[in-house]
Write a protein that holds these residues in place. Structure first.
Motif, mmCIF file in Angstrom:
data_model
loop_
_atom_site.group_PDB
_atom_site.id
_atom_site.type_symbol
_atom_site.label_atom_id
_atom_site.label_comp_id
_atom_site.label_asym_id
_atom_site.label_seq_id
_atom_site.Cartn_x
_atom_site.Cartn_y
_atom_site.Cartn_z
ATOM 1 N N THR A 3 0.848 -1.199 0.000
ATOM 2 C CA THR A 3 0.000 0.000 0.000
ATOM 3 C C THR A 3 0.884 1.250 0.000
ATOM 4 O OG1 THR A 3 -0.180 -0.127 2.409
ATOM 5 C CG2 THR A 3 -2.012 -1.042 1.141
ATOM 6 N N ALA A 5 0.742 5.463 0.573
ATOM 7 C CA ALA A 5 0.021 6.661 1.024
ATOM 8 C C ALA A 5 0.492 7.866 0.212
ATOM 9 C CB ALA A 5 0.267 6.899 2.504
ATOM 10 N N HIS A 6 -0.400 8.828 0.049
ATOM 11 C CA HIS A 6 -0.118 9.981 -0.810
ATOM 12 C C HIS A 6 -0.629 11.272 -0.163
ATOM 13 C CE1 HIS A 6 -1.192 12.160 -4.858
ATOM 14 N NE2 HIS A 6 -0.082 12.645 -4.334
ATOM 15 N N ALA A 53 -1.056 9.292 8.009
ATOM 16 C CA ALA A 53 -0.542 8.401 6.960
ATOM 17 C C ALA A 53 0.220 7.232 7.570
ATOM 18 C CB ALA A 53 0.359 9.197 6.010
ATOM 19 N N SER A 56 -2.160 4.743 8.908
ATOM 20 C CA SER A 56 -2.879 3.974 7.880
ATOM 21 C C SER A 56 -2.205 2.626 7.633
ATOM 22 C CB SER A 56 -2.933 4.770 6.566
ATOM 23 O OG SER A 56 -1.682 4.732 5.886
ATOM 24 N N ALA A 58 0.380 2.196 5.728
ATOM 25 C CA ALA A 58 0.916 2.124 4.360
ATOM 26 C C ALA A 58 2.393 1.736 4.393
ATOM 27 C CB ALA A 58 0.730 3.466 3.660
ATOM 28 N N LEU A 61 5.250 6.116 1.488
ATOM 29 C CA LEU A 61 4.574 7.422 1.413
ATOM 30 C C LEU A 61 5.188 8.231 0.276
ATOM 31 C CD1 LEU A 61 2.821 9.780 2.652
ATOM 32 C CD2 LEU A 61 4.819 10.309 4.072
ATOM 33 N N LEU A 251 -5.477 12.877 2.653
ATOM 34 C CA LEU A 251 -4.732 11.615 2.542
ATOM 35 C C LEU A 251 -5.409 10.654 1.589
ATOM 36 C CD1 LEU A 251 -2.462 9.682 3.550
ATOM 37 C CD2 LEU A 251 -4.082 8.918 5.306
ATOM 38 N N ARG A 252 -4.601 10.087 0.684
ATOM 39 C CA ARG A 252 -5.071 9.005 -0.167
ATOM 40 C C ARG A 252 -4.189 7.790 0.082
ATOM 41 N NH1 ARG A 252 -7.108 10.074 -6.018
ATOM 42 N NH2 ARG A 252 -8.260 8.259 -5.303
ATOM 43 N N VAL A 253 -4.785 6.608 -0.057
ATOM 44 C CA VAL A 253 -4.035 5.363 0.060
ATOM 45 C C VAL A 253 -4.376 4.508 -1.152
ATOM 46 C CG1 VAL A 253 -3.621 3.296 1.437
ATOM 47 C CG2 VAL A 253 -4.042 5.472 2.588
ATOM 48 N N THR A 266 -9.969 6.727 2.078
ATOM 49 C CA THR A 266 -9.539 6.668 3.469
ATOM 50 C C THR A 266 -10.157 7.812 4.249
ATOM 51 O OG1 THR A 266 -7.445 5.752 2.761
ATOM 52 C CG2 THR A 266 -7.515 6.651 4.988
ATOM 53 N N VAL A 268 -9.740 10.352 6.869
ATOM 54 C CA VAL A 268 -8.451 10.861 7.330
ATOM 55 C C VAL A 268 -8.438 11.329 8.763
ATOM 56 C CG1 VAL A 268 -6.704 12.605 6.937
ATOM 57 C CG2 VAL A 268 -7.755 11.468 5.027
#
Ligand SMILES: [Fe+2]
Ligand SMILES: [Fe+2]
Length: 278
Positions: A3, A5-6, A53, A56, A58, A61, A251-253, A266, A268
């Motif tokens: 995964t 994270a962004h 993040a 999460s 992930a 990142l 936050l995106r995953v 996600t 956040v």
């Protein structure tokens, strides 16, 4: 399953920006037009998002540029401090510069990677790649020297060649290839806007995206969350997150599976991060 994270577009400020005078003061006012010029809230928001993040779970990142408001050494120091405070292992973080990170100096990013951001040089310097199970993430700079009245980007020819080679190699291995970059590869529909704000050599990158179905782009710059396909009707392979400086839920995953990057929604701001924001 891997995964990623962004987060993007922190637009961090130095704490004592009020001391600026002359052109540096004007530049900051121009670039922050429409947004409060407040260093502490931006820093708090960045730290809370980085912590979220981490929580999460992930594996990696990516931070896709405009990490500072105008790329001063003091702002890069703020970025380095926030990243250190967040507890992210630099080996698990890919940073790329945006147009804002180059407004003070065209080589400010490279100098920051030799200085306060040195722990991230191995993952975020020119040509850096990170191999994850099923995915390769590589940093692609679109930053270029330009006046503050322009916000375009460009990928150096040798960087495009490197991406092409990497795409060929990862195609054979079956890994997804993820380009972490600031500008979107899609052209502006208006030609003048493409020159002013777009990725100058978007055509070459889009050609690579058409050639390689395992190639994906995670970017910033537009300040809006968006998923875009390379071909109409196909699954998205171009992903953007909301700018952290603008939004409450940036936050995106993404999940990586069978050579594909899939977006995952996600939630956040958990209670913990809401406390961190207070
Ligand atoms: Fe931005
Ligand atoms: Fe930008």
């Amino acid at each position: 399953m891997t995964t990623i994270a962004h987060l993007t577009d922190f637009h961090l400020l130095e704490a004592d920006h009020d001391r600026r005078r002359g052109a540096a003061r004007w530049r900051l006012r121009y670039l922050s037009f429409g947004r409060p010029i407040e260093a502490a809230p931006r820093r708090r928001r960045a730290l809370a998002a980085l912590i979220e993040a981490r929580r999460s779970g992930a594996d990696h990142l990516v931070l896709t540029g405009d990490l500072t408001e105008d790329g001063t050494p003091a702002q890069f120091e703020v970025l380095a401090a926030v990243l250190a405070e967040s507890g992210w292992d630099p080996a698990r973080v890919t940073l790329v510069p945006g147009n804002h990170d180059a407004y003070t100096s065209g080589d400010a990013w490279e100098r920051a990677l030799l200085g306060c951001l040195r722990p991230f040089a191995a993952t975020s310097g020119r040509g850096a790649t990170v191999a994850l199970p099923g995915a390769v993430v590589t940093a692609v700079s679109t930053a270029m020297a330009q006046p503050v009245t322009r916000s375009a980007g460009a990928i150096a020819a040798r960087e495009l060649s490197r991406v092409a080679s990497l795409a060929a190699g990862t195609r054979r291995s079956g890994d997804a290839l993820v380009l972490a970059q600031h500008h979107p590869p899609l052209r502006h529909p208006i030609g003048a806007m493409q020159w002013l704000d777009g990725l100058i050599n978007s055509g070459e990158l889009m050609a690579l995206l058409h050639e390689h179905d395992h190639l994906h782009v995670i970017h910033g710059h537009t300040h809006r969350e968006n998923d875009a396909p390379v071909r109409a009707g196909a699954p998205p392979r171009i992903f953007c997150a909301q700018a952290l400086v603008d939004g409450p839920s940036p936050l995106r995953v993404y999940r990586v599976r069978h050579g594909r990057v899939l977006s995952e929604r996600t939630s956040v701001w958990s209670g913990a991060s809401a406390l961190a924001m207070a």
